[in-house]
Design a protein around this motif. Sequence first.
Motif, PDB file in Angstrom:
ATOM      1  N   SER A 213       0.898  -1.260   0.046  1.00  0.00           N
ATOM      2  CA  SER A 213      -0.187  -0.089   0.143  1.00  0.00           C
ATOM      3  C   SER A 213       0.861   1.337   0.007  1.00  0.00           C
ATOM      4  O   SER A 213       0.630   2.012  -0.650  1.00  0.00           O
ATOM      5  CB  SER A 213      -0.912   0.041   1.173  1.00  0.00           C
ATOM      6  OG  SER A 213      -1.691  -1.085   1.315  1.00  0.00           O
ATOM      7  N   ARG A 214       1.925   1.074   0.758  1.00  0.00           N
ATOM      8  CA  ARG A 214       2.851   2.332   0.687  1.00  0.00           C
ATOM      9  C   ARG A 214       3.453   2.551  -0.502  1.00  0.00           C
ATOM     10  O   ARG A 214       3.433   3.865  -1.065  1.00  0.00           O
ATOM     11  CB  ARG A 214       4.145   2.188   2.012  1.00  0.00           C
ATOM     12  CG  ARG A 214       4.873   3.168   2.051  1.00  0.00           C
ATOM     13  CD  ARG A 214       5.931   3.092   3.010  1.00  0.00           C
ATOM     14  NE  ARG A 214       6.935   4.212   3.294  1.00  0.00           N
ATOM     15  CZ  ARG A 214       8.017   4.189   4.120  1.00  0.00           C
ATOM     16  NH1 ARG A 214       8.035   3.241   4.937  1.00  0.00           N
ATOM     17  NH2 ARG A 214       8.671   5.268   4.246  1.00  0.00           N
ATOM     18  N   GLN A 216       2.367   1.746  -3.419  1.00  0.00           N
ATOM     19  CA  GLN A 216       1.296   2.217  -4.434  1.00  0.00           C
ATOM     20  C   GLN A 216       0.988   3.658  -4.301  1.00  0.00           C
ATOM     21  O   GLN A 216       0.737   4.340  -5.246  1.00  0.00           O
ATOM     22  CB  GLN A 216      -0.035   1.201  -4.174  1.00  0.00           C
ATOM     23  CG  GLN A 216       0.007  -0.011  -4.646  1.00  0.00           C
ATOM     24  CD  GLN A 216      -1.256  -1.117  -4.255  1.00  0.00           C
ATOM     25  OE1 GLN A 216      -1.617  -0.616  -3.364  1.00  0.00           O
ATOM     26  NE2 GLN A 216      -1.290  -1.900  -4.998  1.00  0.00           N
ATOM     27  N   ARG A 217       0.751   4.172  -2.837  1.00  0.00           N
ATOM     28  CA  ARG A 217       0.762   5.445  -2.716  1.00  0.00           C
ATOM     29  C   ARG A 217       1.677   6.563  -3.040  1.00  0.00           C
ATOM     30  O   ARG A 217       1.418   7.416  -3.847  1.00  0.00           O
ATOM     31  CB  ARG A 217       0.564   5.892  -0.981  1.00  0.00           C
ATOM     32  CG  ARG A 217      -0.824   5.222  -0.655  1.00  0.00           C
ATOM     33  CD  ARG A 217      -1.206   5.919   0.734  1.00  0.00           C
ATOM     34  NE  ARG A 217      -0.312   5.629   1.617  1.00  0.00           N
ATOM     35  CZ  ARG A 217      -0.235   4.265   2.484  1.00  0.00           C
ATOM     36  NH1 ARG A 217      -1.300   3.623   2.409  1.00  0.00           N
ATOM     37  NH2 ARG A 217       0.807   4.380   3.442  1.00  0.00           N
ATOM     38  N   ARG A 218       2.940   6.130  -2.961  1.00  0.00           N
ATOM     39  CA  ARG A 218       4.227   6.602  -3.434  1.00  0.00           C
ATOM     40  C   ARG A 218       4.184   6.870  -4.981  1.00  0.00           C
ATOM     41  O   ARG A 218       4.443   7.826  -5.544  1.00  0.00           O
ATOM     42  CB  ARG A 218       5.453   5.992  -2.855  1.00  0.00           C
ATOM     43  CG  ARG A 218       5.556   6.168  -1.472  1.00  0.00           C
ATOM     44  CD  ARG A 218       6.995   5.695  -0.945  1.00  0.00           C
ATOM     45  NE  ARG A 218       8.135   6.184  -1.677  1.00  0.00           N
ATOM     46  CZ  ARG A 218       9.353   5.944  -1.553  1.00  0.00           C
ATOM     47  NH1 ARG A 218       9.824   4.719  -0.803  1.00  0.00           N
ATOM     48  NH2 ARG A 218      10.401   6.531  -2.169  1.00  0.00           N
TER      49      ARG A 218
END
Length: 221
Positions: A213-214, A216-218
Amino acid sequence: MNGVIDQFFNLEIMRQSLPILMKGLWMTAKLCATVVLLGLVGGLFVALATLSRHPLLRYPAIVFVDIFRAMPPLVLLIFLYSGLPFAGMRVSPFAAVALAFFLNNSSYYAEVYRAGILSVARGQWEAASSTGLSRTQALTYVILPQAVRNVLPDLLSNTVEVVKLTSLASVVSLGELLYSANMARSITYNASPLVLAALIYLVLLWPLVRLVSRFQRRLAA
């Protein structure tokens, strides 16, 4: 309510079952390391074959990807473990799981790699060629690092799915975590070992899920 707690959250039975589950966890760790490594390496070679200019490499690779992406891994596993002996080829449970997951995972990883390679601008190939790098050197030192970075969340997400799917190994009596928990359940006549196994999976996989998730957000930012 007390009956539910005693049947599913019996701490004493969990404590007694823990050594058995730890042995299963060790087998799960070895299995995951094997199938993930095989899938990553095999997927890369399959992806390169699907992008090859040579039809004798490209078309068989495309067929390979289509077949093993469409075939359920459980069906493939049972076929290899139970079907091959009829042809005089016996394989151990570990080898059957490793081979089944190698075929299945390679096809999925190949599509991720292929998408990553195609996401790199054509100008990167030309820039690498202008510096005197051969096509193989350009692929190794310029294209692949960028491709892997572009699809890293997908690679990690696939890896999480692979780790979860290793629980299918219990159907061929391989002593991984789920199989060990089920054995403990059959001995204790209590579902608490299965709950403990689920908690162990959660502890192992939750950090990876958060990492995906991290990333993907970056990338989205």
